[in-house]
Design a protein around this motif. Structure first.
Motif, PDB file in Angstrom:
ATOM      1  N   GLU A  55       0.818  -1.227   0.000  1.00  0.00           N
ATOM      2  CA  GLU A  55       0.000   0.000   0.000  1.00  0.00           C
ATOM      3  C   GLU A  55       0.848   1.273   0.000  1.00  0.00           C
ATOM      4  N   LEU A  56       2.092   1.153   0.388  1.00  0.00           N
ATOM      5  CA  LEU A  56       2.961   2.339   0.465  1.00  0.00           C
ATOM      6  C   LEU A  56       4.280   2.083  -0.246  1.00  0.00           C
ATOM      7  N   ASP A  57       4.784   3.129  -0.892  1.00  0.00           N
ATOM      8  CA  ASP A  57       6.067   3.041  -1.595  1.00  0.00           C
ATOM      9  C   ASP A  57       6.946   4.192  -1.098  1.00  0.00           C
ATOM     10  N   PHE A  58       8.073   3.835  -0.484  1.00  0.00           N
ATOM     11  CA  PHE A  58       8.966   4.855   0.084  1.00  0.00           C
ATOM     12  C   PHE A  58      10.145   5.162  -0.843  1.00  0.00           C
ATOM     13  N   GLN A  78      22.467   2.715  20.844  1.00  0.00           N
ATOM     14  CA  GLN A  78      21.707   3.767  21.529  1.00  0.00           C
ATOM     15  C   GLN A  78      21.530   4.996  20.640  1.00  0.00           C
ATOM     16  N   SER A  79      22.165   4.968  19.458  1.00  0.00           N
ATOM     17  CA  SER A  79      22.062   6.161  18.602  1.00  0.00           C
ATOM     18  C   SER A  79      20.694   6.195  17.938  1.00  0.00           C
ATOM     19  N   TYR A  80      20.284   7.398  17.576  1.00  0.00           N
ATOM     20  CA  TYR A  80      19.002   7.534  16.898  1.00  0.00           C
ATOM     21  C   TYR A  80      19.091   7.018  15.461  1.00  0.00           C
ATOM     22  N   ALA A  81      20.304   7.024  14.896  1.00  0.00           N
ATOM     23  CA  ALA A  81      20.488   6.446  13.551  1.00  0.00           C
ATOM     24  C   ALA A  81      20.151   4.950  13.608  1.00  0.00           C
ATOM     25  N   TYR A  82      20.650   4.281  14.646  1.00  0.00           N
ATOM     26  CA  TYR A  82      20.382   2.843  14.820  1.00  0.00           C
ATOM     27  C   TYR A  82      18.883   2.616  15.042  1.00  0.00           C
ATOM     28  N   PHE A  83      18.288   3.443  15.900  1.00  0.00           N
ATOM     29  CA  PHE A  83      16.847   3.338  16.195  1.00  0.00           C
ATOM     30  C   PHE A  83      16.036   3.415  14.894  1.00  0.00           C
ATOM     31  N   MET A  84      16.388   4.361  14.039  1.00  0.00           N
ATOM     32  CA  MET A  84      15.601   4.548  12.808  1.00  0.00           C
ATOM     33  C   MET A  84      15.770   3.375  11.855  1.00  0.00           C
ATOM     34  N   ARG A  85      16.996   2.843  11.786  1.00  0.00           N
ATOM     35  CA  ARG A  85      17.192   1.674  10.891  1.00  0.00           C
ATOM     36  C   ARG A  85      16.366   0.513  11.405  1.00  0.00           C
ATOM     37  N   LYS A  86      16.444   0.274  12.728  1.00  0.00           N
ATOM     38  CA  LYS A  86      15.758  -0.874  13.328  1.00  0.00           C
ATOM     39  C   LYS A  86      14.236  -0.735  13.249  1.00  0.00           C
ATOM     40  N   ASN A  87      13.735   0.457  13.559  1.00  0.00           N
ATOM     41  CA  ASN A  87      12.278   0.617  13.684  1.00  0.00           C
ATOM     42  C   ASN A  87      11.572   1.020  12.403  1.00  0.00           C
ATOM     43  N   LEU A  88      12.349   1.383  11.361  1.00  0.00           N
ATOM     44  CA  LEU A  88      11.679   1.783  10.116  1.00  0.00           C
ATOM     45  C   LEU A  88      12.520   1.502   8.867  1.00  0.00           C
ATOM     46  N   PHE A  89      13.659   2.152   8.734  1.00  0.00           N
ATOM     47  CA  PHE A  89      14.340   2.186   7.435  1.00  0.00           C
ATOM     48  C   PHE A  89      14.698   0.798   6.897  1.00  0.00           C
ATOM     49  N   ASP A  90      15.158  -0.111   7.782  1.00  0.00           N
ATOM     50  CA  ASP A  90      15.580  -1.432   7.295  1.00  0.00           C
ATOM     51  C   ASP A  90      14.403  -2.291   6.866  1.00  0.00           C
ATOM     52  N   GLN A  91      13.191  -1.831   7.148  1.00  0.00           N
ATOM     53  CA  GLN A  91      12.024  -2.680   6.878  1.00  0.00           C
ATOM     54  C   GLN A  91      11.128  -2.112   5.771  1.00  0.00           C
ATOM     55  N   ILE A  92      11.582  -1.036   5.126  1.00  0.00           N
ATOM     56  CA  ILE A  92      10.809  -0.456   4.018  1.00  0.00           C
ATOM     57  C   ILE A  92      11.757  -0.233   2.843  1.00  0.00           C
ATOM     58  N   ASN A  93      11.209   0.172   1.703  1.00  0.00           N
ATOM     59  CA  ASN A  93      12.066   0.327   0.517  1.00  0.00           C
ATOM     60  C   ASN A  93      12.588   1.753   0.344  1.00  0.00           C
ATOM     61  N   ILE A  94      13.031   2.339   1.456  1.00  0.00           N
ATOM     62  CA  ILE A  94      13.619   3.681   1.334  1.00  0.00           C
ATOM     63  C   ILE A  94      15.095   3.524   0.972  1.00  0.00           C
ATOM     64  N   ASP A  95      15.604   4.437   0.141  1.00  0.00           N
ATOM     65  CA  ASP A  95      17.026   4.426  -0.205  1.00  0.00           C
ATOM     66  C   ASP A  95      17.787   5.025   0.986  1.00  0.00           C
ATOM     67  N   PRO A  96      18.715   4.266   1.598  1.00  0.00           N
ATOM     68  CA  PRO A  96      19.436   4.810   2.765  1.00  0.00           C
ATOM     69  C   PRO A  96      20.083   6.163   2.469  1.00  0.00           C
ATOM     70  N   ALA A  97      20.440   6.396   1.200  1.00  0.00           N
ATOM     71  CA  ALA A  97      21.058   7.683   0.845  1.00  0.00           C
ATOM     72  C   ALA A  97      20.068   8.837   0.994  1.00  0.00           C
ATOM     73  N   ASN A  98      18.789   8.502   1.053  1.00  0.00           N
ATOM     74  CA  ASN A  98      17.767   9.553   1.202  1.00  0.00           C
ATOM     75  C   ASN A  98      17.347   9.761   2.651  1.00  0.00           C
ATOM     76  N   THR A  99      18.034   9.098   3.575  1.00  0.00           N
ATOM     77  CA  THR A  99      17.692   9.258   4.997  1.00  0.00           C
ATOM     78  C   THR A  99      18.799  10.075   5.674  1.00  0.00           C
TER      79      THR A  99
END
Ligand code: F6R
Length: 241
Positions: A55-58, A78-99
Motif C-alpha cells: 500500500e505504500l512506496d517509500f 543507543q544512537s538515533y540512527a540505529y533506532f531509525m534503521r531498526k524501527n523503520l528504514f531497514d524494513q521499508i524500501n527507502i534508499d538509505p542515501a535519502n535518509t
C-alpha cells in the motif's frame, strides 16, 4: 491547531499512520521529518505493515530526523540512527542515501549544524514533520530556554530529559549529556506538523503547551502558531484538558 483524540496508543498510532500514509501517497517524493522515542514506534510499525501489503512506496521519500546524541556513532545501538534503521528504514524500501540524521560524531559543532540546515534547505524544506513531546515541553531536543533557538544547534540535555531517557540506557551515567537538534525555525517552516502524545505522563504538558501561553519555557507551545499543526493524542494524554 487541530486536536484528534484517540482511545489509546494503538488508535493514536493508526491515526498518525493514516496522516503520514496520505502524505506519502499524495506526494511520493515527500520530505518527512521524523522523530525517535517511544511515541512513534507504533506508527512506524503500521507504516511497515502497509509497505509490506503493497500500500505504500517509500522509494522516492526523503527523510530528515530531528536529533542525535553527541558522541554516539551510527553503529551504536543507543544512537538515533540505529533506532531509525531498526524501527523503520531497514524494513521499508527507502534508499538509505535519502535518509538523514545529524552526525553525533562530527567534532566540528558549527560545521555540523550548518551542514544539516543547508541539507534541509537543499531538500526544499520539510513537507510533514512528525514530533513527540518531552515531559518538559521539548520538541526535538529544543529544551526550555529564554528564547526559541532557530536552526540546528548543539544542546545540553535538560535534567528532566536525562531522567526520562535513562530508560533506554543501562545506567543513568550512560545517557549522553549533549545532542544535536533541529531548531524551532526548521520545525516551524515544515509545511505540516503532526505531534503524537500518549499516556497520563504527557497530560500536564499537553495542557500547558497547547492551552497556555506561547513561551520558550515550553518550546512546544510555539506550535499553536503553526499554520497546519495536528496533535493526535490518546485519552490519557488529553485527560488534563
Ligand atoms: C525524539 C525527540 C524527542 C521525543 C520526546 C518524547 O527524536 O526528538 O523530542 O519526541 O522526548 O519522547 P517519547 O516519545 O519517548 O516520550
Amino acid at each position: 491547531m487541530r486536536i484528534l483524540s484517540a482511545k489509546d496508543y494503538e488508535q493514536m498510532s493508526r491515526k498518525a499512520a493514516d496522516i503520514l500514509s496520505a502524505q506519502i501517497i499524495l506526494k511520493p517524493d515527500s520530505v518527512l521529518g521524523l522523530a525517535t522515542g517511544s511515541s512513534p514506534v507504533g506508527t512506524y510499525q503500521l507504516l511497515i505493515d502497509r509497505y509490506r501489503r503493497g500500500e505504500l512506496d517509500f522509494s522516492r521519500c526523503r527523510t530528515v530526523n530531528l536529533d542525535e546524541y553527541v558522541g554516539l556513532d551510527d553503529s551504536s545501538d543507543q544512537s538515533y540512527a540505529y533506532f531509525m534503521r531498526k524501527n523503520l528504514f531497514d524494513q521499508i524500501n527507502i534508499d538509505p542515501a535519502n535518509t538523514h540524521i545529524p552526525s553525533g560524531i562530527n567534532p566540528d559543532t558549527d560545521g555540523e549544524c550548518s551542514r544539516y540546515d543547508a541539507l534541509i534547505r537543499s531538500l526544499g524544506g520539510i513537507d510533514l514533520q512528525l514530533l513527540g513531546i518531552g515531559n518538559n515541553g521539548h520538541i526535538g531536543f529544543n529544551e526550555p530556554d529564554d528564547c526559541f533557538a532557530k536552526g540546528t544547534h548543539q544542546i545540553r540535555l535538560a535534567e528532566a530529559t536525562i531522567q526520562a531517557n535513562k530508560r533506554f540506557f543501562a545506567k543513568e551515567e550512560d545517557v549522553p549529556r549533549f545532542a544535536y537538534t533541529m531548531g524551532i525555525r526548521d520545525i516551524m517552516q515544515a509545511g505540516r506538523v503532526l505531534m503524537i502524545a500518549s499516556g497520563a505522563r504527557k497530560a500536564a504538558i499537553v495542557k500547558e503547551a497547547f492551552f497556555g501561553p506561547v513561551t520558550p519555557r515550553v518550546p512546544a507551545s510555539i506550535l499553536q502558531l503553526h499554520k497546519d499543526f495536528t496533535l493526535v493524542a490518546d485519552e490519557a494524554a488529553l485527560s488534563a484538558l
